[in-house]
Design a protein around this motif. Structure first.
Motif, PDB file in Angstrom:
ATOM      1  N   GLY A  53      -2.405   4.449 -10.903  1.00  0.00           N
ATOM      2  CA  GLY A  53      -2.641   3.614  -9.731  1.00  0.00           C
ATOM      3  C   GLY A  53      -4.027   3.750  -9.137  1.00  0.00           C
ATOM      4  O   GLY A  53      -4.374   2.998  -8.229  1.00  0.00           O
ATOM      5  N   ARG A  74       4.312   0.486  -5.763  1.00  0.00           N
ATOM      6  CA  ARG A  74       3.074   1.244  -5.565  1.00  0.00           C
ATOM      7  C   ARG A  74       3.107   2.068  -4.279  1.00  0.00           C
ATOM      8  O   ARG A  74       2.563   3.163  -4.220  1.00  0.00           O
ATOM      9  CB  ARG A  74       1.883   0.277  -5.542  1.00  0.00           C
ATOM     10  N   GLY A  78       2.426   5.093  -6.178  1.00  0.00           N
ATOM     11  CA  GLY A  78       0.971   5.050  -6.284  1.00  0.00           C
ATOM     12  C   GLY A  78       0.297   6.076  -5.394  1.00  0.00           C
ATOM     13  O   GLY A  78       0.956   6.897  -4.745  1.00  0.00           O
TER      14      GLY A  78
END
Length: 155
Positions: A53, A74, A78
């Motif tokens: 990410g 995410r 992430g």
């Protein structure tokens, strides 16, 4: 009595304007661009680590040899997310043990893949639950193999 009275003409005109406003051409709807298509590939721990990410790259993680694209999550997987340690890594043992600590990750990326030995039935059931959730929610984009495996991509 005539129907062409001033009030009727105003009402017909108003009705015509309302019809025009309702059916007038509208600006075309532009859909947001989707992510680029993911191609099913074979990853090793060294090639998977890139997909963490950072620098707007997708977020992938592996569970029992399957590589999932968790980019839609995410916020969780992430950078800055609660599960960011799993980004670009094999998350199997950590998910099974419900531990999101870095100690659950294999440090040596050249080492054999975690065979998950030492996990009890409850932990394996927990891992299966996570894997099922990922299969429902995320796209499988590849498989994870050990470095030096005949299936490993050429670096």
């Amino acid at each position: 009595m005539s129907i062409a009275t001033p009030i009727n003409l105003i009402l017909v005109s108003l009705f015509g304007v309302l019809l025009y406003w309702h059916f007038r051409p509208k600006a075309p709807i532009v859909l947001p661009r989707g992510p680029p298509p993911a191609v099913y590939k074979t990853y090793t721990p060294k090639t998977l680590i890139e997909f963490n990410g950072q620098n707007d790259k997708p977020v992938y993680l592996a569970v029992r040899g399957r590589v999932f694209d968790v980019t839609p999550g995410r916020n969780f997987y992430g950078p800055g997310g609660p599960y960011e340690n799993f980004a670009g890594r094999d998350a199997s043992r950590g998910l099974a043990c419900q531990s999101f600590d870095e100690e659950m990750l294999t440090k040596d990326l050249s080492a054999p893949l975690d065979d998950l030995k030492g996990l009890d039935a409850e932990q394996l059931e927990n891992l299966q639950s996570w894997e099922d959730r990922f299969l429902e929610k995320y796209l499988v984009v590849g498989k994870l193999v050990a470095e030096g495996s005949p299936d490993a991509p050429d670096s």
